[in-house]
Design a protein around this motif. Structure first.
Motif, PDB file in Angstrom:
ATOM      1  N   THR A  78       0.786  -1.237   0.000  1.00  0.00           N
ATOM      2  CA  THR A  78       0.000   0.000   0.000  1.00  0.00           C
ATOM      3  C   THR A  78       0.818   1.287   0.000  1.00  0.00           C
ATOM      4  O   THR A  78       0.640   2.139  -0.861  1.00  0.00           O
ATOM      5  CB  THR A  78      -0.942  -0.021   1.225  1.00  0.00           C
ATOM      6  N   HIS A 195      -9.215  -4.726   1.155  1.00  0.00           N
ATOM      7  CA  HIS A 195      -8.059  -5.291   1.863  1.00  0.00           C
ATOM      8  C   HIS A 195      -8.549  -6.318   2.885  1.00  0.00           C
ATOM      9  O   HIS A 195      -9.618  -6.158   3.470  1.00  0.00           O
ATOM     10  CB  HIS A 195      -7.313  -4.159   2.569  1.00  0.00           C
ATOM     11  N   ASP A 247      -4.506   0.137  -5.848  1.00  0.00           N
ATOM     12  CA  ASP A 247      -3.094   0.351  -5.469  1.00  0.00           C
ATOM     13  C   ASP A 247      -2.260  -0.906  -5.731  1.00  0.00           C
ATOM     14  O   ASP A 247      -1.070  -0.835  -5.958  1.00  0.00           O
ATOM     15  CB  ASP A 247      -2.953   0.857  -4.023  1.00  0.00           C
ATOM     16  N   HIS A 248      -2.920  -2.066  -5.701  1.00  0.00           N
ATOM     17  CA  HIS A 248      -2.299  -3.353  -6.030  1.00  0.00           C
ATOM     18  C   HIS A 248      -3.421  -4.375  -6.014  1.00  0.00           C
ATOM     19  O   HIS A 248      -4.550  -4.043  -5.621  1.00  0.00           O
ATOM     20  CB  HIS A 248      -1.195  -3.743  -5.027  1.00  0.00           C
TER      21      HIS A 248
HETATM   22 ZN    ZN Z   1      -2.919  -1.534  -0.481  1.00  0.00          ZN
END
Ligand code: ZN
Length: 633
Positions: A78, A195, A247-248
């Motif tokens: 992150t 997440h 973000d990923h």
């Molecule tokens: Zn992240």
């Protein structure tokens, strides 16, 4: 001085004359909204072809904007990934390679550069890991308002303490916008929901009960919908730039990786990227060329007519908006996260249909034939491998220049390959989440599984030690920390914790040795100095205690504990006058400190001042009784 001033004035005049008259029907600069959705895999979004989830807000945004089907993050964690989004720099260039590493002021952020263009800037984060007061120092640079978490949280729940629901995040952003109507705005909204742990609220917890990760995505999308409805209702949508990006991604068990951070496969690096432009520009465009999240920052600056910084690893996406190019851009990947566990860091290149991963056992994948990256085609003589290694070497030297450091990369080839450690990492991560959620029994059981796989896992021993320390089992805690310190003799934290646990079980000699060893490695540890001072007092070595308290006061001059420790050591040495003097001064601001008056009584008594000693002793007794009563309430 004068010529510079003249030049500057001339420059301003030139700029004004270049922009002002040529734009008679000048539209105001666009509002810019950067929406980062944490842990969002591209192939788990409906408009990216996934039918297992409903993401109407992202789908609608893609209809109104430009959707990039092949966008990649340079980092699967992150803070590193967000630092790249905000600066347009690769992780090795901006230096934020782990949580808590400050974002250096020498790298301008998109917020700073837009603020310099008179933008009103604010950031709304969904996770404490992006809090600029703790784990993300420097991220607040350039923001007029940065929505950190409360410093002290009374709740034990993760909501509000570690994480905010997406709906809370967007409501904070909407309230701020309503209170600050004057534009243009740059607002960063971070939705953390997808997440892990996957705990979507109802009804998503029910609709997606067999695939909760998708439930979190659907919920985050509903928060985005709320925000976009607000923008439309307040008339801000039309002339706005809205970027939505992951973000990923998330491993979801692919390559045996449950979450993200360790590997550089597409499962964690391929993210959705949608850019809605002002008006109807580019609406419905789909770009299939490979681009990078590094390109976001230069794009936003260009859309705001701001100049890009000199140092950047990304490039504006503008040529794709106007159909000027379809060229793919090479995507580099970097992760130092494995180093945290003592494993080798990874680097990757994704270019021209292949992916190369530099690792102790390197990997090469032919992506058109093998998109899941299952068959390793690595051969050292392969031209693609040699080209990738040359590209990585070039990136390394560019990063070293940007970092302004000439420190060579650490020698990591002797470290274990993360591919051999991923099961351990999955368990360590699960244990960390259990500990965060106040489920110590689950955390303990999971860490014991790690130790069954690898009895020398220092990370597992450290986490177990911390659990026992919190539970008050100091004998076990000391045992685990000792084990960790033996495996990692250079780990100052392991030695400090060992000292802490040993002091609790009154093994003062052992505590002294561990703390001395820790301070030899990292001399500036205030807590360790303070504790070592107390250990020396217990060992009746008042000269050594005095040294430690003095060293602690050099680190934190206002520390009451260190001042009391020093006075205690002075009294033990028979230096009553000095002790009495400093205690008297301190008593003016610490009028309710029982320990202070206790020491003052000893100092007076040493000086033969019986009446004063009696008075201080009475005061100490009264204060400690009051303390007991307060504690009982
Ligand atoms: Zn992240």
């Amino acid at each position: 001085m004068k010529p510079v001033k003249v030049l500057r004035t001339l420059y301003v005049v030139l700029i004004l004359s270049a922009t002002a008259p040529s734009a008679p029907t000048k539209t105001p600069p666009p509002d810019i909204f950067l929406i980062t959705i944490d842990t969002l895999r591209a192939d788990h979004v409906h408009c990216y072809g996934y039918t297992g989830v409903a993401t109407p807000a992202l789908d609608a945004l893609a209809k109104d904007g430009v959707r990039f089907t092949q966008a990649f993050t340079p980092s699967p964690i992150t803070n590193t990934s967000h630092a790249s989004i905000l600066t347009g720099l690769l992780p090795g260039s901006h230096g934020v390679t782990d949580f808590g590493v400050p974002l250096s002021a020498s790298h301008p952020t998109v917020a700073e550069l837009l603020k310099a263009q008179n933008y009103h800037t604010a950031a709304f984060i969904g996770a404490v890991i992006l809090d600029s007061k703790s784990l993300a120092p420097g991220f607040d640079r350039g923001f007029d308002y940065y929505d950190n978490f409360p410093e002290h949280s009374s709740t034990k729940s993760r909501w509000g303490r570690l994480e905010r629901r997406g709906m809370d995040v967007v409501e904070h952003a909407e309230n701020w916008l309503s209170k600050h109507p004057a534009g243009p705005h740059f607002v960063w909204v971070h939705l953390y929901d997808p997440h892990d742990p996957y705990e979507p609220p109802a009804p998503y917890s029910q609709i997606y009960k067999d695939h909760l990760y998708d439930g979190e995505i659907a919920y985050a999308d509903s928060a985005l919908a709320h925000f976009i409805t607000y923008l439309k209702r307040s008339g801000r949508y039309g002339n706005s730039v809205i970027v939505a990006v992951g973000d990923h991604g998330e491993g979801l068990g692919e390559h045996h990786e449950d979450t993200h951070g360790i590997f550089l496969y597409d499962s964690t690096t391929h993210v959705p990227l949608i850019v809605k432009l002002p008006g109807t520009r580019g609406a419905g465009t789909v770009v299939t060329a490979q681009v990078r999240t590094l390109d976001i920052m230069p794009t936003l600056l260009e859309l705001a007519s701001a100049s890009a910084p000199q140092k950047k690893d990304g490039d504006s996406l503008e040529p794709y908006f106007v159909g000027k190019t379809e060229a793919a851009r090479p995507a580099f990947g970097e992760t130092d996260y494995p180093l945290r566990f003592g494993w080798a860091p990874l680097r990757s290149v994704r270019s021209e249909g292949f992916k190369f991963i530099e690792a102790p056992r390197p990997e090469l994948y032919d992506l058109p034939l093998d998109p899941a990256e299952m068959t390793n085609k690595y051969e050292p003589q392969d031209a693609r491998v040699q080209k990738s290694r040359a590209m990585l070497a070039e990136v390394r030297s560019k990063e070293a220049q940007l970092q302004g450091s000439s420190t060579p990369a650490p020698e990591t080839s002797s470290l274990p390959d993360p591919k051999d450690k991923i099961e351990e990492q999955n368990l360590l991560h699960a244990a960390m989440v259990a500990a965060e959620d106040n489920r110590p029994a689950d955390a303990r059981k999971t860490l014991e599984k790690v130790l069954a796989l690898d009895p020398k896992s220092a990370t597992a021993l450290l986490q177990l030690g911390e659990l026992e320390l919190q539970a008050g089992d100091y004998v076990q805690a000391a045992h685990h920390f000792k084990g960790a310190a033996e495996i990692r003799p250079d780990d100052a934290a392991a030695l400090f914790h060992e000292g802490q646990a040993l002091e609790k079980i009154h093994d003062l000699g052992g505590a002294r040795d561990a703390l001395e060893a820790s301070l030899k490695l990292v001399p500036g540890q205030f807590e360790a100095r303070l504790l070592l001072g107390q250990v020396y007092l217990g060992l009746k070595d008042s000269a050594a205690a005095e040294d430690q308290f003095e060293a602690a006061l050099l680190l934190q001059s206002g520390s009451v504990e260190a001042q009391l420790g020093l006075a205690d050591a002075q009294i033990t040495k028979g230096n009553f006058a000095e002790a009495a003097q400093s205690l008297q001064a301190l008593s003016k601001v610490q009028a309710k400190n029982a320990h202070l008056f206790d020491l003052l009584a000893k100092a007076y008594s040493g000086l033969g001042k019986k009446a004063e000693a009696q008075q201080a002793a009475t005061r100490a007794k009264l204060l400690s009784q009051q303390q007991v009563i307060l504690q009982q309430r």
